[in-house]
Design a protein around this motif. Structure first.
Motif, PDB file in Angstrom:
ATOM      1  N   ILE A 291      26.935  25.910 -10.950  1.00 37.79           N
ATOM      2  CA  ILE A 291      25.883  26.002 -11.771  1.00 37.79           C
ATOM      3  C   ILE A 291      25.979  24.448 -12.581  1.00 37.79           C
ATOM      4  O   ILE A 291      27.278  24.182 -12.773  1.00 37.79           O
ATOM      5  N   GLY A 292      24.916  23.777 -12.718  1.00 36.59           N
ATOM      6  CA  GLY A 292      24.870  22.608 -13.621  1.00 36.59           C
ATOM      7  C   GLY A 292      24.327  21.352 -12.842  1.00 36.59           C
ATOM      8  O   GLY A 292      23.278  21.561 -12.066  1.00 36.59           O
ATOM      9  N   MET A 293      24.969  20.253 -13.133  1.00 34.93           N
ATOM     10  CA  MET A 293      24.326  19.156 -12.585  1.00 34.93           C
ATOM     11  C   MET A 293      24.351  18.891 -10.985  1.00 34.93           C
ATOM     12  O   MET A 293      23.430  18.431 -10.443  1.00 34.93           O
ATOM     13  N   ASP A 294      25.498  19.399 -10.323  1.00 30.42           N
ATOM     14  CA  ASP A 294      25.453  19.172  -9.036  1.00 30.42           C
ATOM     15  C   ASP A 294      24.412  20.052  -8.288  1.00 30.42           C
ATOM     16  O   ASP A 294      23.923  19.643  -7.276  1.00 30.42           O
ATOM     17  N   ALA A 295      23.986  21.256  -8.978  1.00 29.06           N
ATOM     18  CA  ALA A 295      23.175  21.817  -8.384  1.00 29.06           C
ATOM     19  C   ALA A 295      21.541  21.576  -8.574  1.00 29.06           C
ATOM     20  O   ALA A 295      20.900  21.476  -7.863  1.00 29.06           O
ATOM     21  N   GLN A 296      21.662  20.656  -9.658  1.00 27.82           N
ATOM     22  CA  GLN A 296      20.299  20.121 -10.057  1.00 27.82           C
ATOM     23  C   GLN A 296      19.926  19.198  -9.175  1.00 27.82           C
ATOM     24  O   GLN A 296      19.012  18.916  -8.660  1.00 27.82           O
ATOM     25  N   VAL A 297      21.079  18.374  -8.788  1.00 26.54           N
ATOM     26  CA  VAL A 297      20.778  17.200  -7.722  1.00 26.54           C
ATOM     27  C   VAL A 297      20.423  17.685  -6.194  1.00 26.54           C
ATOM     28  O   VAL A 297      19.715  17.209  -5.657  1.00 26.54           O
ATOM     29  N   SER A 323      22.981  10.788  -2.781  1.00 29.65           N
ATOM     30  CA  SER A 323      23.703   9.904  -3.931  1.00 29.65           C
ATOM     31  C   SER A 323      22.778   9.271  -4.712  1.00 29.65           C
ATOM     32  O   SER A 323      22.876   9.001  -6.199  1.00 29.65           O
ATOM     33  N   GLY A 324      21.807   8.584  -4.016  1.00 27.93           N
ATOM     34  CA  GLY A 324      20.994   7.888  -4.710  1.00 27.93           C
ATOM     35  C   GLY A 324      20.148   8.680  -5.780  1.00 27.93           C
ATOM     36  O   GLY A 324      19.714   8.354  -6.977  1.00 27.93           O
ATOM     37  N   TYR A 325      19.659   9.890  -5.343  1.00 26.12           N
ATOM     38  CA  TYR A 325      19.296  10.944  -6.296  1.00 26.12           C
ATOM     39  C   TYR A 325      19.827  11.305  -7.471  1.00 26.12           C
ATOM     40  O   TYR A 325      19.533  11.452  -8.560  1.00 26.12           O
ATOM     41  N   GLY A 326      20.959  11.532  -7.129  1.00 27.29           N
ATOM     42  CA  GLY A 326      22.049  11.860  -8.228  1.00 27.29           C
ATOM     43  C   GLY A 326      21.861  10.780  -9.461  1.00 27.29           C
ATOM     44  O   GLY A 326      22.182  10.952 -10.396  1.00 27.29           O
ATOM     45  N   CYS A 327      21.831   9.419  -9.106  1.00 26.59           N
ATOM     46  CA  CYS A 327      21.757   8.721 -10.060  1.00 26.59           C
ATOM     47  C   CYS A 327      20.446   8.550 -10.792  1.00 26.59           C
ATOM     48  O   CYS A 327      20.398   8.295 -11.975  1.00 26.59           O
ATOM     49  N   THR A 328      19.167   9.029 -10.250  1.00 28.01           N
ATOM     50  CA  THR A 328      18.116   9.077 -10.835  1.00 28.01           C
ATOM     51  C   THR A 328      18.144  10.237 -11.769  1.00 28.01           C
ATOM     52  O   THR A 328      17.299  10.385 -12.613  1.00 28.01           O
ATOM     53  N   GLN A 329      18.788  11.415 -11.670  1.00 31.56           N
ATOM     54  CA  GLN A 329      18.866  12.629 -12.403  1.00 31.56           C
ATOM     55  C   GLN A 329      19.652  12.431 -13.688  1.00 31.56           C
ATOM     56  O   GLN A 329      19.920  13.362 -14.522  1.00 31.56           O
ATOM     57  N   GLY A 330      20.508  11.273 -13.852  1.00 29.22           N
ATOM     58  CA  GLY A 330      21.271  11.003 -15.120  1.00 29.22           C
ATOM     59  C   GLY A 330      22.685  11.596 -15.186  1.00 29.22           C
ATOM     60  O   GLY A 330      23.200  11.483 -16.295  1.00 29.22           O
ATOM     61  N   TRP A 331      23.047  12.086 -13.963  1.00 28.15           N
ATOM     62  CA  TRP A 331      24.502  12.279 -13.886  1.00 28.15           C
ATOM     63  C   TRP A 331      25.445  11.154 -14.258  1.00 28.15           C
ATOM     64  O   TRP A 331      26.383  11.311 -14.851  1.00 28.15           O
ATOM     65  N   PHE A 332      24.988  10.063 -13.481  1.00 29.22           N
ATOM     66  CA  PHE A 332      25.929   8.887 -13.842  1.00 29.22           C
ATOM     67  C   PHE A 332      25.547   8.271 -15.153  1.00 29.22           C
ATOM     68  O   PHE A 332      26.651   7.424 -15.739  1.00 29.22           O
ATOM     69  N   ILE A 370      31.944  19.333 -19.628  1.00 32.98           N
ATOM     70  CA  ILE A 370      31.721  19.569 -18.241  1.00 32.98           C
ATOM     71  C   ILE A 370      30.209  19.744 -17.878  1.00 32.98           C
ATOM     72  O   ILE A 370      29.528  20.637 -18.575  1.00 32.98           O
ATOM     73  N   ARG A 371      29.894  19.330 -16.888  1.00 32.48           N
ATOM     74  CA  ARG A 371      28.255  19.178 -16.561  1.00 32.48           C
ATOM     75  C   ARG A 371      28.073  19.987 -15.299  1.00 32.48           C
ATOM     76  O   ARG A 371      26.927  20.366 -14.697  1.00 32.48           O
ATOM     77  N   ALA A 372      28.911  20.496 -14.442  1.00 31.45           N
ATOM     78  CA  ALA A 372      29.076  21.404 -13.294  1.00 31.45           C
ATOM     79  C   ALA A 372      30.303  22.271 -13.284  1.00 31.45           C
ATOM     80  O   ALA A 372      31.396  21.714 -13.566  1.00 31.45           O
TER      81      ALA A 372
END
Length: 490
Positions: A291-297, A323-332, A370-372
């Motif tokens: 649950i969290g950011m990894d699932a959102q990506v 990986s690129g999509y993860g950058c656009t979702q604010g995880w980094f 913790i985000r995921a």
């Protein structure tokens, strides 16, 4: 501060992990000195035509009794050595699924290869297998022997494998043994389930020449389970039940289905309000729930891939897009304008667990930042990595942990912070945030400023609506049934 991860061969292990996907692609091309004759392979797996037609008609008509007029009780027909059916996810494998399906149909009966966009695994179980069972009950020995020997191969990613395995588990509930053993042709992005059972992290570049080898391994490979003592075991299975306020909508992945049975464990008091009417759905997973950011990506990646299929040209391209999509979702990089109170999962959920050999629920604090949160079973996550790590004995003793094994009845729960932390964990420079080991898990999710949460099971993500007034619950428990897997290892 000392690292909780054991030393020694760690640098060698990291190097091996980094090269594994690339090496596996070439290694699986090898035929190990064995020349696999096409006609001999077909003879060993081809189901007699009258049975293939009967199953096809039963599935198409959604009636397991269709085809029973094809009864063969004279004993002339013989079942093949290893009758086999293959499920193909035509959206996986860089969109090579249709070509793969055509090649498979050339090697075996057309009716033995199912495109998942046309025939769903529950339909095969409910109608196709039931048709064989009906013929067997009427005295057709060939049908009986074919049903008893049947093996299944899944060509797809982890979500597809889990969907098929979960559908086959219905046979256990209905006392319709044996449950067919399953092999894998890895076509997904991560393929962690495939890695766990020796089928590799990706299908080889010269995939056309490797199809015969995959089918040959599905015939000759031993039935296996994950066990630290013997290489002959079953894959453990975990049940997920989600209870949400009635009226909320959710777009369920294939791995989940609505259910009328919504009996959450009553031994635990809830923190928020519980609605009078609820909607429930359930499913099973074999490797991980998160649950969290990894699932959102993952959710965003799946939708992007469906909207622009030309981008999905194979596992390497998929990982780059991912990986690129993860950058656009604010995880980094979380936008400064975002309310800091919205950045951590501790702001929306309560975590309770049951430890091994305990019937009592225990509240576990969710670390800040913790985000995921991931509950891991088979210790392959993120394309073959093990974020839990190999922990030092003194660290495990201090935290009350035991050595992690896939057959120990426990899930390893860890957390990931921002994307940089997750990236360093994936290359095993640091460990994930160890949270707990659990025999059962209860998540209570609250709304507030959050309108939705993202979850996933074995790579199948969904967006979960959250109610401002009432809590949503996720309960995870081990299932007594287990799945038979075919070992793909040499």
């Amino acid at each position: 501060m000392d690292s909780p991860i054991s030393g020694g061969s760690e640098s060698t292990h990291r190097l091996t992990t980094a090269r594994s996907s690339f090496v596996e692609s070439f290694r699986s091309v090898r035929l190990s000195g064995i020349r696999i004759d096409k006609e001999d392979l077909k003879r060993r797996i081809l189901i007699p035509e009258y049975l293939r037609i009967a199953m096809r008609d039963a599935i198409q008509s959604k009636d397991p009794n269709v085809g029973c007029e094809n009864l063969n009780s004279d004993g002339v027909c013989e079942a093949p050595e290893a009758p086999m059916v293959v499920f193909v996810n035509s959206r996986s494998g860089g969109r090579q699924g249709p070509i793969l399906k055509s090649r498979l149909q050339d090697l075996m009966g057309v009716e033995q290869v199912f495109d998942l966009s046309v025939v769903k695994p529950p339909e095969f179980v409910q109608y196709g297998l039931a048709c064989l069972e009906n013929l067997a009950s009427l005295g057709d020995n060939c049908a009986k022997e074919t049903r008893g020997k049947l093996r299944v191969v899944v060509a797809g990613g982890d979500g597809t494998v889990g969907w098929v395995l979960g559908s086959l588990q219905e046979l256990n509930k209905q006392n319709r043994e044996p449950v067919p053993s399953t092999g894998i042709i890895p076509l997904g992005t991560g393929n962690d389930l495939s890695r766990s059972f020796g089928w590799g992290g990706s299908f080889p570049f010269a995939w056309k020449s490797a199809i015969k080898r995959s089918l040959y391994k599905a015939i000759t490979g031993p039935i296996c389970r994950l066990d630290r003592h013997v290489f002959s075991y079953h894959i453990p299975l975990w049940h997920v039940l989600v209870s949400m306020p009635a009226g909320e909508s959710v777009d369920l992945p294939y791995s989940l289905k609505p259910t009328e049975e919504c009996s959450l464990d009553q031994d635990l008091d809830v923190e928020g309000k519980t609605p009078e009417k609820v909607t429930c759905f359930e499913g099973v997973f074999y490797n991980y729930f998160s649950i969290g950011m990894d699932a959102q990506v993952a959710y965003g990646f799946h939708h992007l891939r469906d909207e622009k299929p030309f981008l999905a040209q194979g596992p390497v391209a998929n990982k780059l897009i991912y990986s690129g999509y993860g950058c656009t979702q604010g995880w980094f990089c979380t936008p400064c304008m975002s309310d800091p109170s919205l950045r951590g999962l501790k702001n929306i959920l309560q975590l309770h667990i049951k430890k091994a050999n305990s019937s009592e629920w225990e509240k576990i604090p969710v670390p800040s930042g913790i985000r995921a949160i991931v509950a891991l079973n088979l210790h392959h996550y993120g394309s073959g990595r093990n974020p839990w790590g190999n922990l030092k004995p003194e660290y495990m003793e201090k935290r009350g942990f035991v050595e992690a094994h896939a057959d120990d009845g426990l899930l390893e729960i860890f957390g990931l912070k921002q994307g940089w932390h997750a990236s360093f964990v994936m290359v095993e420079l640091i460990s994930a945030k160890h949270i707990a080991q659990a025999a059962a898990i209860r998540l209570e999710i609250r709304g507030g400023e959050w309108r939705e949460a993202f979850m996933q099971m074995d790579g199948e993500p969904w967006k979960q609506s959250m109610n401002n007034e009432y809590s949503t619950f996720v309960e995870i428990k081990r299932v007594p049934f287990q799945s038979l897997m075919i070992s793909g290892g040499d």
